[in-house]
Enzyme design. Structure first.
Site: not given
Ligand code: PNW
Length: 465
Positions: A21, A78, A122, A166-167, A295, A297, A366, A413, A420-421
């Site tokens: 990223q 991190r 990651h 990671n995740e 992590n 959100y 995160e 984060w 952002e993916w």
């Molecule tokens: C996480 N979802 O990603 C990652 O660990 C980070 O690299 C990323 O930038 C951050 O959260 C913000 O998105 C996710 O679709 C991506 O549920 C997608 C999901 C969850 C977490």
């Protein structure tokens, strides 16, 4: 409400990023291609056709980024090590130039008084390994353990904190079932195999870290807080399926050494074909960790939905008989994610209730938000929504600690706006604004706010820096 929530003196404030990223320099110093390099080239895979070729140029600007961390006053940073920098083809001896980059970064951090926390995976799997089957294959877990040993051998003397994966939920289901993340597969049973092989990879990696004598090792899971949209029985059942897939299929093997009791309802006949599971796997996966990384959100409010096949005739390994519904009255971030900070407290206390002493100390590895940042004429960003998000979620962490949950640290984060993916550069999570045309970094108001919070907590604790 006071300006800042209160934390004990030893609480560790930090900031997080990941290699693909922010680094860029994808063809430099012998780095091999990863599944994200490949995925980004697929038309339509990433919004606006973005990729990580340049990203934040961190590979050449890491000194400046360490200065930003030092000025911020964080105790820990991190970051992730890119597997294809260390092993360009996913096997064989370490590429010295790849190791050198991280070794210099670690030295710079230590020099600035910042504790490095390394994530080993990651999401940037070497493409060569994906060509051989990727996480569908058990062999990838063995390769990951070898890679772990190389990195731990090079950095283990200076890095106290290690995160294996990671995740893994994202790697398995967004990667192999939904096709939203690399490698972009939409398959049936293989995604469940990937989930299991990721857990095995964690277990083998943990073993390699122990053999190298590292101090603290754990994993970072994207757990969520699940609730049913209403009182209908089918919505309650949908919430159980969501809870199983998002949380229990990871926490049960890792913390209780068993597969979740609800999994047969969740995957029905798929479960009978799980020949990828071997005797002894659960012992390996449930080896004690020094911390659990979470992590967090946004919560999931779900209702029952009809089963949808990804492709005709194929079963979807991700149980999709539920769908997310909006949370009434909750603000949404630029990701569209509802902001309900109290759910972080509930998640933490419910983990403590479920696992008791088997729950290791927690680090929030995160937490943060993407907002519609608009730089003023002078380039500054007054991201008041992000400050409100961070304050409320840190408050929820403090509340959970008052409830008796042992939370040791918090990583925002992210340090920088970054790739952002599948959303490319269209979503900004940074507390530092990045102008991608010039790579200029400008700290946002949230950076100043976080800095003051850290300084205030430090002053209360009698620390000078
Ligand atoms: C996480 N979802 O990603 C990652 O660990 C980070 O690299 C990323 O930038 C951050 O959260 C913000 O998105 C996710 O679709 C991506 O549920 C997608 C999901 C969850 C977490």
């Amino acid at each position: 409400m006071s300006r800042f929530p209160t934390f004990p003196p030893e609480f560790e404030f930090g900031a997080a990023t990941s290699a693909y990223q922010i680094e860029g320099a994808v063809s430099e110093d012998g780095r091999g291609p990863s599944i994200w390099d490949t995925f980004c080239r697929r038309p339509g895979a990433v919004l606006d056709g973005g990729d990580g070729d340049t990203a934040c140029g961190h590979y050449h600007r890491h000194r400046e980024d360490v200065s930003l961390l030092a000025d911020l006053g964080v105790r820990s940073y991190r970051f992730s090590v890119a597997w294809p920098r260390v092993q360009p083809t996913g096997a064989g001896p370490a590429n010295p130039k790849g190791i050198d980059f991280y070794s210099r970064l670690v030295d710079d951090l230590l020099h600035a008084g910042i504790t490095p926390a390394v994530t080993l995976y990651h999401w940037d799997l070497p493409q060569v390994l994906e060509d051989a089957g990727g996480w569908r294959c058990r062999d990838t877990a063995a390769r990951f353990a070898e890679y772990t040993a190389l990195v731990a051998d090079a950095l283990g003397d200076r890095v106290p904190r290690w995160i294996t994966l990671n995740e893994p939920w994202c790697s398995a289901f967004l990667g192999y079932a939904d096709g939203e993340h690399a490698p972009g597969a939409r398959e049936g049973t293989p995604a469940l195999a990937a989930a299991h092989h990721l857990l095995v990879a964690h277990g083998l990696s943990l073993r390699a870290l122990r053999a190298a004598g590292v101090r603290e090792a754990g994993i970072a899971l994207n757990l969520t807080h699940v609730s049913p949209a209403g009182t209908r029985p089918e919505d309650r059942e949908a919430a159980v399926r969501a809870e199983t897939q998002r949380n229990l299929m990871w926490t049960e093997p890792l913390l209780a050494g068993r597969y979740p009791a609800t999994e047969t309802d969740t995957w029905e006949e798929l479960i009978e074909r799980q020949d990828f599971r071997r005797a002894g796997d659960l012992d390996l996966i449930s080896a004690p960790m020094d911390f659990l990384g979470i992590n967090y959100y946004t919560p999931s409010t779900v209702r029952a939905a009809p089963y949808r096949e990804p492709d005709p005739g194929r079963r979807h390994a991700r149980d999709n008989r539920f769908e997310e519904v909006p949370v009434p009255g909750a603000r949404r971030t630029a990701m569209g994610w509802p902001v309900v900070p109290g759910t972080l407290r509930s998640l933490l206390t419910s983990l403590r209730e479920r696992y008791g002493p088997a729950l290791p100390p927690v680090h929030i590895t995160e937490n943060g938000s993407a907002e519609h940042d608009t730089p003023a004429a002078d380039g500054t960003v007054h991201d008041t929504d992000r400050i409100a998000y961070l304050r409320a979620h840190l408050g929820a962490v403090a509340d959970a600690m008052a409830d008796g949950v042992d939370v040791r640290g918090y990583y925002v984060w992210s340090l920088l706006d970054n790739f952002e993916w599948s959303y490319g550069y269209s979503r900004r999570f940074g507390i530092v604004h990045v102008d991608y045309a010039t790579q200029r970094r400008t700290p946002k108001a949230s950076y100043a706010w976080y800095r003051e919070l850290i300084a205030t907590a430090g002053a209360r604790a009698g620390r000078t820096r």
